[in-house]
Design a protein around this motif. Structure first.
Motif, short mmCIF file in Angstrom:
data_model
loop_
_atom_site.label_atom_id
_atom_site.label_comp_id
_atom_site.label_asym_id
_atom_site.label_seq_id
_atom_site.Cartn_x
_atom_site.Cartn_y
_atom_site.Cartn_z
N LEU A 152 11.43 4.73 -4.72
CA LEU A 152 10.53 4.09 -3.76
C LEU A 152 10.22 2.66 -4.17
O LEU A 152 10.30 1.72 -3.36
CB LEU A 152 9.24 4.90 -3.62
CG LEU A 152 8.14 4.26 -2.77
CD1 LEU A 152 8.57 4.17 -1.31
CD2 LEU A 152 6.84 5.05 -2.89
N TYR A 153 9.86 2.46 -5.43
CA TYR A 153 9.51 1.12 -5.90
C TYR A 153 10.72 0.19 -5.86
O TYR A 153 10.61 -0.99 -5.49
CB TYR A 153 8.96 1.20 -7.32
CG TYR A 153 7.57 1.81 -7.41
CD1 TYR A 153 6.80 2.01 -6.28
CD2 TYR A 153 7.05 2.19 -8.65
CE1 TYR A 153 5.53 2.57 -6.35
CE2 TYR A 153 5.77 2.75 -8.74
CZ TYR A 153 5.01 2.94 -7.58
OH TYR A 153 3.76 3.49 -7.67
N ALA A 196 6.93 -3.64 6.83
CA ALA A 196 7.99 -2.75 6.38
C ALA A 196 7.40 -1.40 6.00
O ALA A 196 6.33 -1.33 5.40
CB ALA A 196 8.73 -3.35 5.19
N ARG A 197 8.11 -0.36 6.36
CA ARG A 197 7.79 1.00 5.92
C ARG A 197 9.00 1.50 5.12
O ARG A 197 10.09 1.64 5.65
CB ARG A 197 7.53 1.93 7.11
CG ARG A 197 7.26 3.39 6.69
CD ARG A 197 7.35 4.32 7.88
NE ARG A 197 6.23 4.15 8.78
CZ ARG A 197 6.23 4.59 10.05
NH1 ARG A 197 7.29 5.20 10.54
NH2 ARG A 197 5.18 4.42 10.82
N VAL A 198 8.78 1.76 3.84
CA VAL A 198 9.87 2.13 2.94
C VAL A 198 9.55 3.49 2.34
O VAL A 198 8.43 3.73 1.88
CB VAL A 198 10.05 1.09 1.82
CG1 VAL A 198 11.29 1.42 0.99
CG2 VAL A 198 10.15 -0.31 2.39
N THR A 199 10.53 4.39 2.34
CA THR A 199 10.35 5.70 1.72
C THR A 199 11.40 5.89 0.63
O THR A 199 12.41 5.18 0.57
CB THR A 199 10.47 6.84 2.75
OG1 THR A 199 11.78 6.80 3.35
CG2 THR A 199 9.41 6.71 3.83
N GLY A 200 11.15 6.87 -0.22
CA GLY A 200 12.09 7.18 -1.29
C GLY A 200 12.01 8.65 -1.64
O GLY A 200 11.05 9.35 -1.26
N ARG A 213 0.87 -1.18 0.00
CA ARG A 213 0.00 0.00 0.00
C ARG A 213 0.90 1.22 0.00
O ARG A 213 1.70 1.43 0.93
CB ARG A 213 -0.92 -0.03 1.22
CG ARG A 213 -1.79 -1.29 1.24
CD ARG A 213 -2.72 -1.34 2.43
NE ARG A 213 -3.75 -0.30 2.37
CZ ARG A 213 -4.76 -0.21 3.24
NH1 ARG A 213 -4.86 -1.09 4.23
NH2 ARG A 213 -5.65 0.75 3.13
N CYS A 214 0.78 2.02 -1.07
CA CYS A 214 1.73 3.11 -1.30
C CYS A 214 1.01 4.45 -1.39
O CYS A 214 -0.15 4.53 -1.83
CB CYS A 214 2.52 2.86 -2.58
SG CYS A 214 3.45 1.30 -2.56
N PHE A 215 1.73 5.50 -0.98
CA PHE A 215 1.14 6.84 -0.89
C PHE A 215 2.18 7.89 -1.27
O PHE A 215 3.38 7.68 -1.13
CB PHE A 215 0.64 7.11 0.53
CG PHE A 215 -0.33 6.08 1.04
CD1 PHE A 215 -1.69 6.26 0.88
CD2 PHE A 215 0.13 4.92 1.67
CE1 PHE A 215 -2.59 5.30 1.34
CE2 PHE A 215 -0.76 3.97 2.13
CZ PHE A 215 -2.12 4.16 1.97
N ASP A 216 1.67 9.03 -1.72
CA ASP A 216 2.51 10.17 -2.01
C ASP A 216 1.84 11.41 -1.43
O ASP A 216 0.65 11.40 -1.09
CB ASP A 216 2.72 10.33 -3.52
CG ASP A 216 3.92 11.21 -3.85
OD1 ASP A 216 4.57 11.70 -2.91
OD2 ASP A 216 4.20 11.40 -5.04
N ASN A 217 2.58 12.49 -1.35
CA ASN A 217 2.08 13.74 -0.79
C ASN A 217 0.86 14.22 -1.58
O ASN A 217 0.87 14.25 -2.81
CB ASN A 217 3.19 14.79 -0.83
CG ASN A 217 2.95 15.94 0.11
OD1 ASN A 217 1.85 16.46 0.20
ND2 ASN A 217 3.99 16.34 0.82
#
Length: 293
Positions: free
Chosen positions: A280-281, A270-274, A243-247
Motif C-alpha cells: 500500500l505504501y 487518489a484512492r490507492v489500495t494494496g 489519510r490511510c486506513f485498514d480493516n
C-alpha cells in the motif's frame, strides 16, 4: 452459457451495461437487484435476443410466468422457492432486464418485486430519453484516455488482472463511475459537491475535481465513508497529507475493506489500495510521483 452460446443469443448486440445493488451492506440480508441493458441496431434484433436469453434462462432456472400490469408486453418469471423475479422488456433498440430477489421475507412475496421491476422499467425508459447512441462507425474513435488522466494513474499489475491478457483500465464519466462505488448515494453527493467530472480506473483510482479546494473536500468525504469498517493507520513515510486506513477486524480478509490510502494533489484525489501495508505504501508513493511529475 458458453461464450459461443452467449454470442449467438445476443447476435447483433452493439454494447451492454449492467449494475447491481444490495439493500444492506451485508450481502443476502435484504433485497438484491441486478440490472442489464443491451443495445442493438434495431427493435427487431433486440426483441429476438430478448426471447433467446429469456428462453435459455427459463431452461436453467424454471419458474412461473407472471404479468407486470404496467408492462403487459414484458416477459416475467417468478420462482417462489428461490424468492426472485426475472423480467425482460424491449424499448426501441434496447433490451432491458431486471433480476430482483428477497431471500429473507417469509412467506415469499411477489407483489413488492413486481412493483420494483415496474419502477425500474419506468425509470430506465425515462433516462433513455436523454441518451444519444454513438453511431457504430464512430465507436472506434472515442478517446481511451480523456485528457491524459489514465496516463497519470498507477498502471494495473498483471497479478491484479481478471485475466492475464485483459487490462480493464479505463476512464469513466462521473455517472458511470458511481456503479463501482460501495456507497453510491453518499459518493454521488460528494462528487456533486466537488464537481468531479471523470474518474480513472487502473491499479489506483484517480478522481478529477473542480479545483484544489474541491479535491480537499472530496478527500475528507472519502475518509469519512465506511468509517465503521476501517481503523486509521499511519501515513506512508514523507506523506503526512495522506489519510490511510485498514480493516478494523484484523482477522478479516473481506475485500470490502482492503488497506487504503487517500491523498489530494492539485485538483485530483487518489484512492490507492494494496494487499498489505508495505505494498500500500509503495503504491501510494508511486501514484503521488505520477501526479507530481
Amino acid at each position: 452459457m458458453s461464450d459461443e452460446e452467449l454470442a449467438e443469443s445476443t447476435r447483433g448486440m452493439i454494447a451492454g451495461w449492467d449494475g447491481s445493488g444490495e439493500r444492506r451492506k451485508q450481502p443476502s440480508l435484504g433485497r438484491q437487484v441486478n440490472l442489464s441493458l443491451l443495445r442493438f441496431p434495431d427493435t427487431a434484433q433486440a426483441e429476438t435476443a430478448l426471447h433467446r436469453l429469456a428462453d435459455r434462462q427459463s431452461e436453467n432456472l424454471p419458474g412461473d410466468s407472471v404479468q407486470l400490469p404496467k408492462f403487459p408486453q414484458a416477459r416475467a418469471k417468478w420462482s417462489v422457492s428461490k424468492k426472485y423475479l426475472d423480467a425482460w422488456l424491449t424499448h426501441d433498440a434496447m433490451a432491458l432486464y431486471v433480476h430482483v430477489e428477497d431471500p429473507l421475507s417469509e412467506p415469499a412475496e411477489l407483489a413488492p418485486l413486481i412493483d420494483f421491476a415496474q419502477k425500474y422499467f419506468q425509470k430506465q425508459i425515462e433516462m433513455l430519453a436523454s441518451y444519444t447512441p454513438t453511431p457504430v462507425d464512430q465507436l472506434g474513435s472515442l478517446p481511451l484516455d480523456v485528457d491524459g488522466i489514465l496516463s497519470r494513474t498507477l498502471p494495473l499489475e498483471e497479478k491484479d488482472r481478471i485475466r492475464k491478457d485483459y487490462d480493464n483500465s479505463m476512464v469513466l464519466p462521473v455517472r458511470a463511475a458511481l456503479h463501482f462505488e460501495n456507497l453510491p448515494g453518499l459518493t454521488k453527493a460528494a462528487f456533486d459537491d466537488a464537481g468531479v467530472d471523470f474518474v480513472s480506473f487502473s491499479s489506483a483510482r484517480l478522481f478529477r475535481a473542480r479545483d484544489a479546494d474541491s479535491a480537499t473536500r472530496l478527500l475528507a468525504a472519502f475518509a469519512d465513508q465506511d468509517s465503521d469498517g476501517y481503523r486509521k493507520i499511519d501515513s506512508p513515510p514523507n506523506m503526512p497529507g495522506a489519510r490511510c486506513f485498514d480493516n478494523k477486524d484484523t482477522k478479516s480478509t473481506s475485500a470490502r475493506y482492503p488497506p487504503v490510502c487517500y491523498f489530494a494533489y492539485d485538483r485530483y484525489v487518489a484512492r490507492v489500495t494494496g494487499h498489505n501495508l508495505q505494498e500500500l505504501y509503495q503504491r501510494t508513493a508511486a501514484q503521488y510521483k505520477l501526479l507530481v511529475h
